[in-house]
Design a protein around this motif. Structure first.
Motif, PDB file in Angstrom:
ATOM      1  N   ALA A 328       0.805  -1.136   0.181  1.00 23.49           N
ATOM      2  CA  ALA A 328      -0.094   0.027   0.130  1.00 23.49           C
ATOM      3  C   ALA A 328       0.786   1.359   0.160  1.00 23.49           C
ATOM      4  CB  ALA A 328      -0.979   0.039   1.130  1.00 23.49           C
ATOM      5  N   PRO A 329       0.367   2.346  -0.648  1.00 24.45           N
ATOM      6  CA  PRO A 329       1.225   3.346  -1.000  1.00 24.45           C
ATOM      7  C   PRO A 329       1.938   4.135   0.681  1.00 24.45           C
ATOM      8  CG  PRO A 329      -0.855   3.525  -2.167  1.00 24.45           C
ATOM      9  CD  PRO A 329      -0.738   2.587  -1.367  1.00 24.45           C
ATOM     10  N   LYS A 344      16.583   9.670  -6.783  1.00 21.52           N
ATOM     11  CA  LYS A 344      16.937  10.330  -7.958  1.00 21.52           C
ATOM     12  C   LYS A 344      15.841  10.175  -8.913  1.00 21.52           C
ATOM     13  CE  LYS A 344      21.192  11.135  -8.353  1.00 21.52           C
ATOM     14  NZ  LYS A 344      21.769  12.308  -8.249  1.00 21.52           N
ATOM     15  N   LEU A 345      15.329   8.898  -9.001  1.00 19.26           N
ATOM     16  CA  LEU A 345      14.218   8.728  -9.828  1.00 19.26           C
ATOM     17  C   LEU A 345      13.127   7.877  -9.467  1.00 19.26           C
ATOM     18  CD1 LEU A 345      12.644   9.057 -12.788  1.00 19.26           C
ATOM     19  CD2 LEU A 345      14.237   7.098 -13.653  1.00 19.26           C
ATOM     20  N   LEU A 346      11.754   8.080  -9.263  1.00 18.34           N
ATOM     21  CA  LEU A 346      10.740   7.014  -9.028  1.00 18.34           C
ATOM     22  C   LEU A 346       9.931   7.113 -10.383  1.00 18.34           C
ATOM     23  CD1 LEU A 346       9.315   5.144  -7.412  1.00 18.34           C
ATOM     24  CD2 LEU A 346       8.151   7.045  -5.955  1.00 18.34           C
ATOM     25  N   TYR A 347      10.029   5.877 -11.020  1.00 17.75           N
ATOM     26  CA  TYR A 347       9.233   5.831 -12.350  1.00 17.75           C
ATOM     27  C   TYR A 347       8.220   4.798 -12.278  1.00 17.75           C
ATOM     28  CZ  TYR A 347       9.153   4.755 -17.373  1.00 17.75           C
ATOM     29  OH  TYR A 347       8.890   4.429 -18.708  1.00 17.75           O
ATOM     30  N   HIS A 366      -1.106   8.708  -4.483  1.00 20.84           N
ATOM     31  CA  HIS A 366      -0.554   9.235  -3.353  1.00 20.84           C
ATOM     32  C   HIS A 366       0.520   9.899  -3.323  1.00 20.84           C
ATOM     33  CE1 HIS A 366       0.178   8.136   1.012  1.00 20.84           C
ATOM     34  NE2 HIS A 366       1.535   7.992   0.718  1.00 20.84           N
ATOM     35  N   LEU A 367       1.448   9.505  -4.379  1.00 23.72           N
ATOM     36  CA  LEU A 367       2.764  10.264  -4.513  1.00 23.72           C
ATOM     37  C   LEU A 367       2.451  11.778  -5.030  1.00 23.72           C
ATOM     38  CD1 LEU A 367       4.884   7.617  -6.498  1.00 23.72           C
ATOM     39  CD2 LEU A 367       5.169   8.370  -4.243  1.00 23.72           C
ATOM     40  N   LYS A 368       1.432  11.975  -5.606  1.00 15.69           N
ATOM     41  CA  LYS A 368       0.954  13.350  -6.259  1.00 15.69           C
ATOM     42  C   LYS A 368       0.681  14.151  -4.866  1.00 15.69           C
ATOM     43  CE  LYS A 368      -1.924  15.371  -9.538  1.00 15.69           C
ATOM     44  NZ  LYS A 368      -2.912  15.387 -10.564  1.00 15.69           N
ATOM     45  N   GLU A 369      -0.316  13.686  -4.163  1.00 15.08           N
ATOM     46  CA  GLU A 369      -0.648  14.174  -2.855  1.00 15.08           C
ATOM     47  C   GLU A 369       0.234  14.739  -1.955  1.00 15.08           C
ATOM     48  OE1 GLU A 369      -4.615  11.516  -2.301  1.00 15.08           O
ATOM     49  OE2 GLU A 369      -3.451  11.633  -0.443  1.00 15.08           O
TER      50      GLU A 369
END
Ligand code: FER
Length: 401
Positions: A328-329, A344-347, A366-369
């Protein structure tokens, strides 16, 4: 629709032409469905809930059973392609009543299951525990963010080119303390690999039906990277493709979903066995900023689970079409500030026809929030090698820069 013998052949030809009317297909001693049939039938993967093929054991091994290809191999290929494909052999029977009676006994309980199970468990739970479809049947709801981040790769991105230098891929063995066996991983070293230099490493993980050869069989990473590197679009890097099923028998046999716990256990094989073996054997930059972790489907879930839990080991993390093994996020990113600082990067990527897209959407939202920067790339594929090959073009271009 199901049928025996000639009725199986009728079932096949009628259902494939009428997928708006039939979603469950049963062929008892009456042919099988090949990947070619699937590919020649638009909408098959989205619409078909079950392909059940059966024979009496005495029918197999030649003649009738082999018409249209080996039915067991066809069933396996469909399963690898993410289709709910079941193959049943009736012991010690031939082209006869008892084969079909037993086939019906096996077939009937599989009918009309997935939707009921998914509805019972609620969205996001899919049919992981109960159904055999693995939650692929859930409805796909696309949001405004679910768009491509990149244009499609140029034509020929995975075509071998004679006029450029090529890297090398070899199968490497290592002793796993975690599993207690000697295990295999495919390792790509880029053109002109030399111990005079130190290289960054991408660890690349396969799906639930795969093994250390899956990426190579699906997408030829060596060709994609040879081309990217020759064109100056990606750094020279080593790619390690281990076997993510950390158990003594790590072949993709039988009910592949039963090995889900071994995919979780692979966290320790990766950290304690694979990475040390690679860093002992190859000339690599052994720090977080030069280690990337990515994978497809089950391997996407592993990459997110392990990568985000070990940002001290990996600064670059990618999940392609990540499966329901993805945590879960809030569990993946307990500390958004740390993630913001260290990664450095989450893709994240997924096809907009992939029944598992809800897993990636949930994490993206979730990441956006939480204001954690990431790439969210949605292409127009399903749960298939097309999207994985393309993501192996997009993702490495961002690595180690
Ligand atoms: C599931 C559905 C799909 C699941 C795993 C997968 C562990 C993996 C698919 C793949 O790797 O292609 O419910 O649960």
């Amino acid at each position: 629709m199901a049928g025996l013998s000639m009725g199986g052949m009728e079932t096949k030809s009628i259902t494939l032409k009428n997928l708006d009317k039939f979603s469950h297909i049963g062929l008892f001693s009456g042919g099988s469905i090949s990947l070619d049939d699937v590919n020649n039938t638009p909408g098959f993967k989205e619409k078909v809930e079950l392909v059940f093929v059966s024979y009496g054991s005495r029918e197999l091994g030649g003649g009738r059973g082999r018409r249209g290809g080996d039915p067991k191999a066809n069933a396996d290929a469909l399963q690898q392609a993410g289709i709910n494909s079941v193959f049943y052999v009736s012991p010690d029977t031939a082209h006869e009543f008892l084969s079909w009676r037993r086939s019906l006994r096996e077939f009937a309980p599989l009918l009309f299951q997935d939707n009921a199970v998914a509805a019972q468990r609620g969205p996001g739970q899919g049919a992981r525990a109960g159904g055999r479809r693995g939650g692929f049947g859930a409805p796909i709801e696309l949001g405004p963010d679910d768009e491509p981040a990149f244009a499609d790769p140029p034509a020929g991105f995975k075509a071998e080119r004679e006029n450029i230098p090529h890297g090398e891929s070899i199968m490497v063995q290592y002793d796993s303390q975690t599993v207690g066996t000697r295990r295999k991983m495919l390792v790509y070293t880029p053109r002109g690999y030399s111990t005079d230099r130190k290289y960054p490493v991408l660890y690349l993980l396969h799906g639930i039906g795969g093994d250390e050869t899956e990426w190579q069989r699906f997408c030829t990473p060596n060709v994609i990277l040879d081309n990217l590197i020759a064109d100056g679009k990606a750094e020279s890097m080593i790619i390690v493709m281990p076997n993510g099923r950390a158990q003594k028998n790590d072949r993709a046999e039988g009910n592949v979903f039963a090995s889900a716990p071994a995919f979780a256990k692979f966290e320790y094989d990766l950290l304690d066995d694979v990475i040390p073996a690679i860093e002992a054997k190859y000339s690599v930059k052994a720090d977080r900023e030069h280690r990337a972790l990515a994978g497809l489907s089950m391997g996407g879930g592993q990459s997110l689970n392990f990568g985000l839990a070990h940002m001290d080991t990996f600064a670059w993390v990618g999940g392609f079409s990540s499966a329901p093994n993805t945590k879960a996020p809030a569990e993946l990113v307990p500390d958004p500030t740390a993630a913001r600082k260290q990664l450095k990067l989450l893709y994240l990527s997924c096809g907009n026809k992939d029944g598992l897209i809800r897993i990636s959407q949930r994490l993206h939202n979730h990441l956006k929030e939480q204001n954690v920067p990431h790439i969210w790339h949605v292409d127009s594929h399903g749960h298939d090698a097309e999207t994985w090959g393309k993501n192996l073009y997009h993702f490495p271009r961002h690595l180690f820069k």
